[in-house]
Design a protein around this motif. Sequence first.
Motif, short mmCIF file in Angstrom:
data_model
loop_
_atom_site.label_atom_id
_atom_site.label_comp_id
_atom_site.label_asym_id
_atom_site.label_seq_id
_atom_site.Cartn_x
_atom_site.Cartn_y
_atom_site.Cartn_z
N GLY A 1 15.31 -7.05 -7.02
CA GLY A 1 13.98 -6.74 -7.54
C GLY A 1 13.84 -5.27 -7.91
N ASP A 2 12.61 -4.78 -7.84
CA ASP A 2 12.36 -3.37 -8.12
C ASP A 2 11.36 -2.81 -7.10
OD1 ASP A 2 12.63 -0.94 -9.35
OD2 ASP A 2 11.42 -1.42 -11.10
N PRO A 3 11.81 -2.67 -5.84
CA PRO A 3 10.92 -2.09 -4.82
C PRO A 3 10.44 -0.72 -5.27
CG PRO A 3 13.20 -2.09 -4.08
CD PRO A 3 13.16 -2.91 -5.33
N CYS A 4 9.26 -0.33 -4.82
CA CYS A 4 8.66 0.89 -5.36
C CYS A 4 7.89 1.65 -4.29
CB CYS A 4 7.72 0.53 -6.51
SG CYS A 4 6.33 -0.52 -6.04
N ILE A 5 7.60 2.87 -4.60
CA ILE A 5 6.63 3.64 -3.84
C ILE A 5 5.34 3.61 -4.64
CG2 ILE A 5 7.47 5.80 -4.85
CD1 ILE A 5 6.48 7.15 -2.23
N ALA A 6 4.23 3.36 -3.96
CA ALA A 6 2.95 3.23 -4.65
C ALA A 6 1.89 4.01 -3.89
CB ALA A 6 2.54 1.76 -4.76
N LEU A 7 1.05 4.72 -4.65
CA LEU A 7 -0.05 5.44 -4.01
C LEU A 7 -1.25 5.48 -4.94
CD1 LEU A 7 -0.38 8.60 -5.25
CD2 LEU A 7 1.81 8.85 -4.09
N ALA A 8 -2.42 5.61 -4.33
CA ALA A 8 -3.66 5.73 -5.08
C ALA A 8 -4.57 6.70 -4.34
CB ALA A 8 -4.35 4.37 -5.24
N PRO B 1 -5.42 18.77 2.49
CA PRO B 1 -6.67 18.36 3.14
C PRO B 1 -7.06 16.93 2.76
CG PRO B 1 -7.19 19.69 1.24
CD PRO B 1 -5.67 19.65 1.33
N CYS B 2 -6.28 15.98 3.23
CA CYS B 2 -6.52 14.59 2.83
C CYS B 2 -6.48 13.66 4.03
CB CYS B 2 -5.49 14.15 1.78
SG CYS B 2 -3.78 14.18 2.35
N GLN B 3 -7.24 12.58 3.91
CA GLN B 3 -7.16 11.50 4.88
C GLN B 3 -6.12 10.51 4.39
OE1 GLN B 3 -8.94 11.10 7.94
NE2 GLN B 3 -7.24 9.64 8.11
N ILE B 4 -5.18 10.18 5.25
CA ILE B 4 -4.06 9.33 4.84
C ILE B 4 -4.22 7.93 5.42
CG2 ILE B 4 -1.56 9.04 4.86
CD1 ILE B 4 -1.36 12.07 5.47
N PHE B 5 -4.07 6.93 4.54
CA PHE B 5 -3.95 5.54 4.96
C PHE B 5 -2.60 5.05 4.43
CE2 PHE B 5 -8.51 6.17 4.97
CZ PHE B 5 -8.92 5.51 6.14
N MET B 6 -1.72 4.63 5.33
CA MET B 6 -0.38 4.21 4.93
C MET B 6 -0.05 2.88 5.58
SD MET B 6 3.28 6.25 5.33
CE MET B 6 2.55 7.76 4.77
N GLU B 7 0.45 1.95 4.79
CA GLU B 7 0.74 0.62 5.33
C GLU B 7 1.77 0.71 6.46
OE1 GLU B 7 1.43 -3.89 3.83
OE2 GLU B 7 2.49 -2.35 2.71
N ASP C 1 1.63 2.92 0.02
CA ASP C 1 2.63 1.97 0.51
C ASP C 1 3.96 2.70 0.41
OD1 ASP C 1 4.39 -0.05 1.09
OD2 ASP C 1 3.30 -1.57 -0.04
N PRO C 2 4.55 3.10 1.54
CA PRO C 2 5.76 3.92 1.48
C PRO C 2 6.93 3.21 0.81
CG PRO C 2 5.37 3.14 3.71
CD PRO C 2 4.14 2.82 2.92
N LEU C 3 6.92 1.88 0.89
CA LEU C 3 7.96 1.11 0.22
C LEU C 3 7.45 -0.30 -0.03
CD1 LEU C 3 10.77 1.02 -0.94
CD2 LEU C 3 11.69 0.59 1.34
N ASP C 4 6.88 -0.52 -1.19
CA ASP C 4 6.39 -1.85 -1.58
C ASP C 4 7.61 -2.68 -1.95
OD1 ASP C 4 5.15 -4.07 -2.54
OD2 ASP C 4 4.24 -3.11 -4.28
#
Length: 291
Positions: free
Chosen positions: A96-103, A60-66, A83-86
């Motif tokens: 580099g070190d691409p990442c998955i990031a969420l808050a 039950p969440c509102q999703i904001f995804m880049e 950010d599905p893939l920063d």
Amino acid sequence: MDYLSLAKQIATDVKAALLSDLKHKQGFSVHAQNEADTKSTHHADNIAFHIITQHLESYPCQIFMEGFQFPKKDNPDFIIYIDPLDGSLNWDRGIGDPCIALAISEHLDNPTFDHLCFAYVEGLHSGDYYYTENEKSYFYSSLLENTQVIQCKGKTQLSTACGYLRLGYSKAEEQLLFSYPIFLQCRDIRAIENSNMELCELARNAADFMIEARKTSDLYNLLAYPILKYAGGHIVNKVSENLCHQIIQPNDIYDFIATTNPLLLEDILTSLNIFKQKKEHKTSLSTFTLL
């Protein structure tokens, strides 16, 4: 709710899908809708998007995804920013070190940065990950195979500090117009163009400051905000206002200065202010050598 378990599972499955695709392609190559657009959606972003939406469809969440749009949900329990893939371009290039990031924010009405109660960032190359829990920040080192609480210490003077100062994406002029003296006065400069990993590295004192002044950074470059905050770091905008009370707008631009130490932040702001006064009557980069 166990946000950490959810974040770990998402990251694990996203990485597995991306690796499978990479092995199928048998090499690194840039695969974007528009390579000239710094915000263009990459093939790898689409892969991550499908994995993440499968994980979250029952929550039950509102999703904001880049890069992607989601319908407004009635009566969500929390908001999740992802950010599905920063570092999609870094992933395509194998650098580099691409990442998955969420808050996550459990505050639903105009949440501010301080309302972000949980964050998770995992490097897809390093295997390192960072997260928050009970208002503390943690770092798991894949190399050492251990987890530790992280707390900012960092350098107190710019002359001894190492920072992330980025000039990429044809935005060098914007960065230099704002932060030129910092390039000359700091001890060391790095840039890997993975904002959330860079902020996490500040949180564990692997670097001391970061300046983003290219007018390209959106909310998704600041998803590691809670990790740096709970580690004791500081993030302000270009006019030295703390980001904590700013309402989150996913599509807004957020230039910022991040440091591990308040004394270092003061030193940086002092240098920038002096520079601003000196260049009041100088309007081009060619005049910098005269300062």
